[in-house]
Design an enzyme around this catalytic site. Structure first.
Site, PDB file in Angstrom:
ATOM      1  N   HIS A 156      26.612  -9.792  23.212  1.00 24.71           N
ATOM      2  CA  HIS A 156      26.868  -8.711  24.352  1.00 24.71           C
ATOM      3  C   HIS A 156      27.393  -9.304  25.539  1.00 24.71           C
ATOM      4  O   HIS A 156      27.362 -10.502  26.030  1.00 24.71           O
ATOM      5  CB  HIS A 156      25.583  -8.190  24.887  1.00 24.71           C
ATOM      6  N   CYS A 250      19.022  -8.287  30.434  1.00 25.91           N
ATOM      7  CA  CYS A 250      18.798  -7.411  29.262  1.00 25.91           C
ATOM      8  C   CYS A 250      17.379  -6.630  29.665  1.00 25.91           C
ATOM      9  O   CYS A 250      17.365  -5.458  29.107  1.00 25.91           O
ATOM     10  CB  CYS A 250      18.513  -8.300  28.189  1.00 25.91           C
TER      11      CYS A 250
HETATM   12  N1  ARG Z   1      17.363  -8.094  20.426  1.00 23.40           N
HETATM   13  C1  ARG Z   1      18.136  -7.568  21.085  1.00 23.40           C
HETATM   14  C2  ARG Z   1      19.420  -7.095  20.313  1.00 23.40           C
HETATM   15  O1  ARG Z   1      19.999  -7.936  19.532  1.00 23.40           O
HETATM   16  C3  ARG Z   1      18.232  -8.276  22.395  1.00 23.40           C
HETATM   17  C4  ARG Z   1      19.341  -7.294  23.164  1.00 23.40           C
HETATM   18  C5  ARG Z   1      19.577  -7.927  24.523  1.00 23.40           C
HETATM   19  N2  ARG Z   1      20.204  -7.296  25.809  1.00 23.40           N
HETATM   20  C6  ARG Z   1      21.241  -7.266  26.141  1.00 23.40           C
HETATM   21  N3  ARG Z   1      21.619  -6.350  27.246  1.00 23.40           N
HETATM   22  N4  ARG Z   1      21.902  -8.444  26.012  1.00 23.40           N
HETATM   23  O2  ARG Z   1      20.111  -6.148  20.369  1.00 23.40           O
END
Ligand code: ARG
Length: 257
Positions: A156, A250
């Site tokens: 991300h 996150c």
């Molecule tokens: N386990 C989640 C996923 O892989 C983590 C999300 C993390 N969020 C972020 N904004 N980077 O989607």
């Protein structure tokens, strides 16, 4: 924010997640509560989204929408395991009286759409569909700058860039294609370059109010770089939530009025 009441690592959709490693949900709750209290102590308001059983990643509220100028652009998740989170976020915003726009293409909210001043930096490569960047520009009425990510650990955009204020970012260059690196160097010549060690503890997954920067406690060199630039680092320990591949940012969906 959404409390990690049902947090677990039961599937793996990023390299940080290992379902064989035990997760301490009670500790995740305590660490998350400290993050919430940190925002309250800094004078911010925190609204809570009701956690839903069976949606263990819901604690990562940043992925649920993008809010600019009081206008809410909904998310659409890449993986079926998280798909139902999008509707929960939209329902919350609707009941709070916000105008909402539903997404047609995959975009993972503020995970990949970062507001910097008047523009939106948009990640792609792992989650958000590049065509969704066009959809986001129309929905949010802001220019959107597409950036391609290359390292699955930084899946991300908010794991590879921290937005510090309207003109300042911190970032990890090697998380991006050479073309995206050039775009960022041209746009932010004074950006803070994070060390690989700090990025590897998700140090860039930080939340800034323009002065205070809430970041993972393990990112000590980044904290020192922030001090040099006049910011006030506010370290928090979210080690349990790192097991799902997330940090402070996150867990935080910013509601921009
Ligand atoms: N386990 C989640 C996923 O892989 C983590 C999300 C993390 N969020 C972020 N904004 N980077 O989607």
């Amino acid at each position: 924010m959404c409390p990690p009441e049902h947090f677990a690592v039961t599937y793996a959709i990023n390299p940080w997640m290992d379902p064989t490693v035990p997760v301490d949900t009670a500790l995740a709750m305590t660490q998350w509560a400290t993050l919430r209290d940190t925002y309250l102590q800094l004078g911010h308001r925190v609204d809570l989204l009701e956690p839903v059983p069976g949606l263990p990643d819901m604690v990562y509220a940043a992925n649920g929408a993008t809010v600019v100028g009081g206008r809410v652009f909904g998310a659409r998740f890449r993986h079926p395991e998280r798909a139902a989170e999008a509707a929960a976020h939209l329902a919350w915003f609707r009941s709070a009286g916000f105008p909402t726009i539903e997404a047609h293409l995959v975009n993972e909210g503020e995970g990949d759409l970062l507001v910097v001043g008047d523009v939106v930096l948009a990640g792609t490569g792992f989650r958000t569909d590049p065509a969704a960047h066009v959809e986001a520009a129309a929905a949010l009425e802001r220019p959107v700058i597409s950036l391609e990510l290359v390292d699955p650990r930084y899946y991300h955009l908010d794991t590879a860039i921290a937005v510090l204020d309207a003109t300042t970012i911190a970032w990890l260059p090697e998380a991006f294609t050479p073309a995206a690196q050039q775009v960022l160097r041209d746009r932010y010549p004074d950006a803070i370059v994070a060390s690989t060690d700090d990025a590897a503890v998700l140090g860039l997954n930080a939340v800034s109010d323009g002065r205070h920067v809430v970041l993972p406690a393990a990112a000590t060199a980044l904290a020192a770089q922030l001090v040099d630039r006049g910011f006030v680092p506010v370290p928090v320990d979210l080690s349990e939530l790192l097991k799902g591949g997330g940090g402070p940012k996150c867990c935080t969906l910013e509601v921009r009025g």
